[in-house]
Design a protein around this motif. Sequence first.
Motif, PDB file in Angstrom:
ATOM      1  N   GLY A   1      78.902  60.766  11.442  1.00 16.29           N
ATOM      2  CA  GLY A   1      78.991  59.342  11.121  1.00 16.29           C
ATOM      3  C   GLY A   1      79.168  59.107   9.635  1.00 16.29           C
ATOM      4  O   GLY A   1      79.976  58.274   9.204  1.00 16.29           O
ATOM      5  N   SER A   2      78.422  59.870   8.830  1.00 16.56           N
ATOM      6  CA  SER A   2      78.546  59.765   7.378  1.00 16.56           C
ATOM      7  C   SER A   2      79.921  60.225   6.916  1.00 16.56           C
ATOM      8  O   SER A   2      80.546  59.617   6.038  1.00 16.56           O
ATOM      9  CB  SER A   2      77.460  60.600   6.702  1.00 16.56           C
ATOM     10  N   ALA A   3      80.427  61.302   7.533  1.00 18.61           N
ATOM     11  CA  ALA A   3      81.739  61.841   7.163  1.00 18.61           C
ATOM     12  C   ALA A   3      82.861  60.877   7.519  1.00 18.61           C
ATOM     13  O   ALA A   3      83.791  60.657   6.729  1.00 18.61           O
ATOM     14  CB  ALA A   3      81.957  63.184   7.861  1.00 18.61           C
ATOM     15  N   VAL A   4      82.776  60.286   8.702  1.00 18.35           N
ATOM     16  CA  VAL A   4      83.800  59.326   9.127  1.00 18.35           C
ATOM     17  C   VAL A   4      83.793  58.101   8.221  1.00 18.35           C
ATOM     18  O   VAL A   4      84.848  57.567   7.859  1.00 18.35           O
ATOM     19  CB  VAL A   4      83.571  58.924  10.600  1.00 18.35           C
ATOM     20  N   GLY A   5      82.591  57.656   7.823  1.00 17.14           N
ATOM     21  CA  GLY A   5      82.503  56.542   6.873  1.00 17.14           C
ATOM     22  C   GLY A   5      83.155  56.894   5.547  1.00 17.14           C
ATOM     23  O   GLY A   5      83.881  56.078   4.959  1.00 17.14           O
TER      24      GLY A   5
END
Length: 468
Positions: free
Chosen positions: A146-150
């Motif tokens: 989720g952090s990477a996609v953000g």
Amino acid sequence: MVIAKFPPNTYTSKKLYYSSLLFHLRISTMAIHSSSNQDDSNKRAMPSYFNLPPLDVSNAFPQATPASVFPPCASDYFQFDDLLTPEEQAVRKKVRECMEKEIAPVMTEYWEKAKFPFQCIPKLAALRLAGGTIKGYGCPGLSILGSAVGTAEVARVDASCSTFILVHSSLAMLTIALCGSEAQKQKYLPSLAQFQTIGCWGLTEPDYGSDASALKTTATKVEGGWILDGQKRWIGNSTFADILVIFARNTSTNQINGYIVKKDAPGLTVTKIENKIGLRIVQNGDIVMKKVFIPDEDRLTGVNSFQDTNKVLAVSRVMVAWQPIGISMGIYDICHRYLKERKQFGAPLAAFQINQQKLVQMLSNVQAMFLVGWRLCKLYESGKMTPGHASLAKSWITLRARETAALGRELLGGNGILADFLVAKAFCDIEPIYTYEGTYDINTLVTGREVTGFASFKPVIAQKRSRL
């Protein structure tokens, strides 16, 4: 001045030639005398149109839409959104909408000026990306994916914004979360998570980049604290950061320790590095510390050797690998729209075979990059990710991103050198990302060491000298 020239081979033609020359010299002299009475900034008379502002790019080039009106995402060809959880999909959607509508319209202007858009910080804070995977202390507690996609969605519109967040969140905040005391976490993380205070992370020095473990900034123990002396370079966010996480060599143990330095500490000076061609919005600085006192309470007790920084770098390298994924998505999306809008020889550029080939190559790169990034996150979540995995992903993805940017640059022709259409800006922004968090070569050697068992970072002559 234009003077009609006559071949001076006759008396008459010579007379006309010199009469013309004399006339223009008199006119020029009169103009000089006239302008000498004007303000120094306006000594040379210029036509009035010289002072006109440039045309808005939409009026100057109406056949294609600039990046200030960002196109919808067209790069998820293999529908990787299906691999995300509902929570991760929600992060992606929220960040994408904000970046397209709120951030895209102003980024070109600030990139050109090499200034930071401070008015955008509240909008970025509302995305709840700061703190990433950190749980508690006001942080979002996202999954690593989720952090990477953000991160990728921010980079899709502007790489500088994603670097600003990465330095603040995945380096400064994560170091405090992983290596700080409970009191330090309670004191610093909540305000950092809201972007009420800004953090930076100081490891690199003028003499030590890839060889960061040899840093020479010193920390000397004194009563009640520590004295820091040394210099750091290329430190993102440092010119306006409230909190500087600084690494220095303990003069007693010769090991690397970590410290939290406040921006107003006596003896601390920070100056901006000028003339960058990439990530121009990011405010990189030179940090000079002359007998800077740090109280014991701001010593990061979990950093006792250089190896302790690897806990932080393992996560940040995952995030850095996702930056070029996002940048490449943005490049593809812009080119996809541009080729349909722009016409030459009576047809859209998208109708030409060679352009389709380049566009599909870019699309292929994005699919492969996304899959490598996704797998890297899953390896991290399962505890199986090694330094070699992270290094291979970062080096290979940035290499493919460079290729994607070069193809996009070709597809846009002359507009490929204008920041207004994103690709030129992204082309330049890829370069520092290709280098930071380990250059392509260094990351390749990290993976090479892991798969062969041989370390080849130092040439043989350097290894021999180190043993003398």
